[in-house]
Scaffold this motif. Sequence first.
Motif, PDB file in Angstrom:
ATOM      1  N   GLY A  39     -23.319 -47.512 -35.424  1.00 59.25           N
ATOM      2  CA  GLY A  39     -22.117 -47.171 -36.179  1.00 59.25           C
ATOM      3  C   GLY A  39     -20.851 -47.067 -35.352  1.00 59.25           C
ATOM      4  N   GLU A  40     -20.917 -47.457 -34.076  1.00 59.69           N
ATOM      5  CA  GLU A  40     -19.738 -47.364 -33.210  1.00 59.69           C
ATOM      6  C   GLU A  40     -18.995 -48.693 -33.115  1.00 59.69           C
ATOM      7  N   ILE A  41     -17.683 -48.582 -32.879  1.00 62.36           N
ATOM      8  CA  ILE A  41     -16.925 -49.724 -32.364  1.00 62.36           C
ATOM      9  C   ILE A  41     -16.693 -49.437 -30.889  1.00 62.36           C
ATOM     10  N   VAL A  42     -17.204 -50.295 -30.032  1.00 66.13           N
ATOM     11  CA  VAL A  42     -17.049 -50.122 -28.592  1.00 66.13           C
ATOM     12  C   VAL A  42     -16.217 -51.286 -28.047  1.00 66.13           C
ATOM     13  N   ALA A  43     -15.141 -50.944 -27.370  1.00 69.63           N
ATOM     14  CA  ALA A  43     -14.253 -51.966 -26.820  1.00 69.63           C
ATOM     15  C   ALA A  43     -14.604 -52.240 -25.368  1.00 69.63           C
ATOM     16  N   VAL A  44     -14.549 -53.513 -24.980  1.00 72.48           N
ATOM     17  CA  VAL A  44     -14.692 -53.895 -23.579  1.00 72.48           C
ATOM     18  C   VAL A  44     -13.374 -54.539 -23.158  1.00 72.48           C
ATOM     19  N   LEU A  45     -12.684 -53.861 -22.236  1.00 73.66           N
ATOM     20  CA  LEU A  45     -11.373 -54.309 -21.800  1.00 73.66           C
ATOM     21  C   LEU A  45     -11.456 -54.693 -20.338  1.00 73.66           C
ATOM     22  N   GLY A  46     -10.373 -55.233 -19.840  1.00 73.79           N
ATOM     23  CA  GLY A  46     -10.354 -55.553 -18.419  1.00 73.79           C
ATOM     24  C   GLY A  46      -9.503 -56.762 -18.168  1.00 73.79           C
ATOM     25  N   PRO A  47      -9.028 -56.897 -16.931  1.00 72.58           N
ATOM     26  CA  PRO A  47      -8.144 -58.016 -16.613  1.00 72.58           C
ATOM     27  C   PRO A  47      -8.857 -59.353 -16.791  1.00 72.58           C
ATOM     28  N   ASN A  48      -8.046 -60.375 -16.865  1.00 74.18           N
ATOM     29  CA  ASN A  48      -8.558 -61.731 -16.948  1.00 74.18           C
ATOM     30  C   ASN A  48      -9.556 -61.993 -15.829  1.00 74.18           C
ATOM     31  N   GLY A  49     -10.682 -62.582 -16.155  1.00 71.01           N
ATOM     32  CA  GLY A  49     -11.660 -62.914 -15.132  1.00 71.01           C
ATOM     33  C   GLY A  49     -12.580 -61.767 -14.753  1.00 71.01           C
ATOM     34  N   ALA A  50     -12.450 -60.632 -15.439  1.00 70.63           N
ATOM     35  CA  ALA A  50     -13.260 -59.453 -15.098  1.00 70.63           C
ATOM     36  C   ALA A  50     -14.733 -59.642 -15.441  1.00 70.63           C
ATOM     37  N   GLY A  51     -15.010 -60.575 -16.360  1.00 70.65           N
ATOM     38  CA  GLY A  51     -16.400 -60.805 -16.756  1.00 70.65           C
ATOM     39  C   GLY A  51     -16.711 -60.376 -18.176  1.00 70.65           C
ATOM     40  N   LYS A  52     -15.680 -60.124 -18.970  1.00 74.31           N
ATOM     41  CA  LYS A  52     -15.885 -59.649 -20.349  1.00 74.31           C
ATOM     42  C   LYS A  52     -16.637 -60.677 -21.191  1.00 74.31           C
ATOM     43  N   SER A  53     -16.156 -61.924 -21.152  1.00 74.54           N
ATOM     44  CA  SER A  53     -16.832 -62.963 -21.942  1.00 74.54           C
ATOM     45  C   SER A  53     -18.234 -63.216 -21.411  1.00 74.54           C
ATOM     46  N   VAL A 184      -6.744 -57.990 -39.009  1.00 74.68           N
ATOM     47  CA  VAL A 184      -8.114 -58.292 -38.568  1.00 74.68           C
ATOM     48  C   VAL A 184      -8.806 -57.002 -38.110  1.00 74.68           C
ATOM     49  N   PHE A 185      -8.075 -56.158 -37.364  1.00 74.05           N
ATOM     50  CA  PHE A 185      -8.681 -54.919 -36.865  1.00 74.05           C
ATOM     51  C   PHE A 185      -8.963 -53.945 -38.008  1.00 74.05           C
ATOM     52  N   GLN A 186      -8.115 -53.969 -39.029  1.00 75.87           N
ATOM     53  CA  GLN A 186      -8.377 -53.147 -40.212  1.00 75.87           C
ATOM     54  C   GLN A 186      -9.713 -53.556 -40.843  1.00 75.87           C
ATOM     55  N   LYS A 187      -9.959 -54.861 -40.850  1.00 73.88           N
ATOM     56  CA  LYS A 187     -11.231 -55.368 -41.394  1.00 73.88           C
ATOM     57  C   LYS A 187     -12.407 -54.876 -40.559  1.00 73.88           C
ATOM     58  N   LEU A 188     -12.209 -54.793 -39.245  1.00 75.27           N
ATOM     59  CA  LEU A 188     -13.301 -54.309 -38.383  1.00 75.27           C
ATOM     60  C   LEU A 188     -13.662 -52.871 -38.742  1.00 75.27           C
ATOM     61  N   LEU A 189     -12.649 -52.074 -39.075  1.00 72.50           N
ATOM     62  CA  LEU A 189     -12.925 -50.693 -39.496  1.00 72.50           C
ATOM     63  C   LEU A 189     -13.717 -50.687 -40.799  1.00 72.50           C
ATOM     64  N   GLU A 190     -13.366 -51.599 -41.711  1.00 74.36           N
ATOM     65  CA  GLU A 190     -14.106 -51.681 -42.983  1.00 74.36           C
ATOM     66  C   GLU A 190     -15.543 -52.121 -42.738  1.00 74.36           C
ATOM     67  N   ILE A 191     -15.727 -53.019 -41.780  1.00 70.65           N
ATOM     68  CA  ILE A 191     -17.072 -53.522 -41.470  1.00 70.65           C
ATOM     69  C   ILE A 191     -17.925 -52.396 -40.861  1.00 70.65           C
ATOM     70  N   ALA A 208      -7.071 -52.561 -29.389  1.00 73.94           N
ATOM     71  CA  ALA A 208      -8.513 -52.289 -29.392  1.00 73.94           C
ATOM     72  C   ALA A 208      -8.782 -50.790 -29.232  1.00 73.94           C
ATOM     73  N   LEU A 209      -8.030 -50.152 -28.328  1.00 69.33           N
ATOM     74  CA  LEU A 209      -8.253 -48.718 -28.099  1.00 69.33           C
ATOM     75  C   LEU A 209      -7.856 -47.889 -29.313  1.00 69.33           C
ATOM     76  N   ALA A 210      -6.951 -48.443 -30.122  1.00 70.44           N
ATOM     77  CA  ALA A 210      -6.516 -47.709 -31.314  1.00 70.44           C
ATOM     78  C   ALA A 210      -7.619 -47.637 -32.368  1.00 70.44           C
ATOM     79  N   ILE A 211      -8.555 -48.592 -32.376  1.00 71.12           N
ATOM     80  CA  ILE A 211      -9.588 -48.570 -33.417  1.00 71.12           C
ATOM     81  C   ILE A 211     -10.981 -48.235 -32.883  1.00 71.12           C
ATOM     82  N   CYS A 212     -11.161 -48.256 -31.565  1.00 72.28           N
ATOM     83  CA  CYS A 212     -12.536 -48.095 -31.067  1.00 72.28           C
ATOM     84  C   CYS A 212     -12.947 -46.626 -30.991  1.00 72.28           C
ATOM     85  N   ASP A 213     -14.249 -46.407 -31.000  1.00 70.95           N
ATOM     86  CA  ASP A 213     -14.778 -45.065 -30.781  1.00 70.95           C
ATOM     87  C   ASP A 213     -14.826 -44.774 -29.286  1.00 70.95           C
TER      88      ASP A 213
END
Length: 251
Positions: A39-53, A184-191, A208-213
């Motif tokens: 039930g969580e939204i978890v954000a993964v942030l970080g600079p370009n090339g950090a390995g997120k993808s 789009v982020f509003q939809k993520l909250l609905e999902i 992302a930080l505004a909507i994540c848990d």
Amino acid sequence: MSAAKPRSDVPHLAVTDLVAGYVPDVPILRGASLRVDDGEIVAVLGPNGAGKSTLVKAVAGLVPARSGDILVHGASILGLATHKLVGTGVAYVPQVGNVFTRLSVEENLELGGLGGPPSRTRQRIAGMYALFPDLARFRRLAAGRLSGGQRQMVAVARALMAEPHLLMLDEPSAGLSPRMVELVFQKLLEIRAVGVSILLVEQNAKAALAICDRGYVLAEGRERFEGSGRDLLASPEIGALYLGATTRLAS
Ligand SMILES: Nc1ncnc2c1ncn2[C@@H]1O[C@H](COP(=O)(O)OP(=O)(O)O)[C@@H](O)[C@H]1O
Ligand SMILES: [Mg+2]
């Protein structure tokens, strides 16, 4: 929409000390760990090339893991073929190439429901049109003719057709106007509200930080910070990592 899963002490997704990369001996992820609880939204942030993808690709079985583990509800999915991921209740929306541009919106959704009974597919499509009313209007249009934001919604809706319990999204806000990002982020909250957990990889840290848990900041293939959206927004170190030494995200 899928039924809410009971909350449990076992994380929905747990990545532990993951070392992974595209070629042997060149690790991109160097011991990355994170978890997504039910039930969580978890954000993964970080600079370009950090390995997120690379991280979400590794979970999706698209990048081989060298060591560490990836657990879905406590069961390891290491080595699982990508096409079997959906069977574990995990759906992945890559950053690019996530819709069939020459197929109609509805055909994209039908493909997402492939493998299930046709009556269920019709029901799911109706559910997706209720969640994304724009898509109902454009159901006969080729997905490639839609705006970036609408296309992103097609990609998300297509992933949801498989009734996942965990949705992994790689930069759904890329290239979208601020208004569209908000939509789009509003939809993520609905999902999330209907019981789907979300792992959200984003460059747009503020949105992302505004909507994540909770969120993680990845740097050089490892998580460097973990915290609630609010704490990460207020952290001077996070601001420094993204916006230069003196500016905070929560400005
Ligand atoms: N297909 C690939 N083959 C080899 N190296 C790659 C590939 N994709 C990404 N990389 C490398 O992996 C590192 C992390 O990339 P990526 O996970 O895409 O970062 P992020 O998504 O955080 O911007 C980068 O150094 C990048 O050059
Ligand atoms: Mg990326």
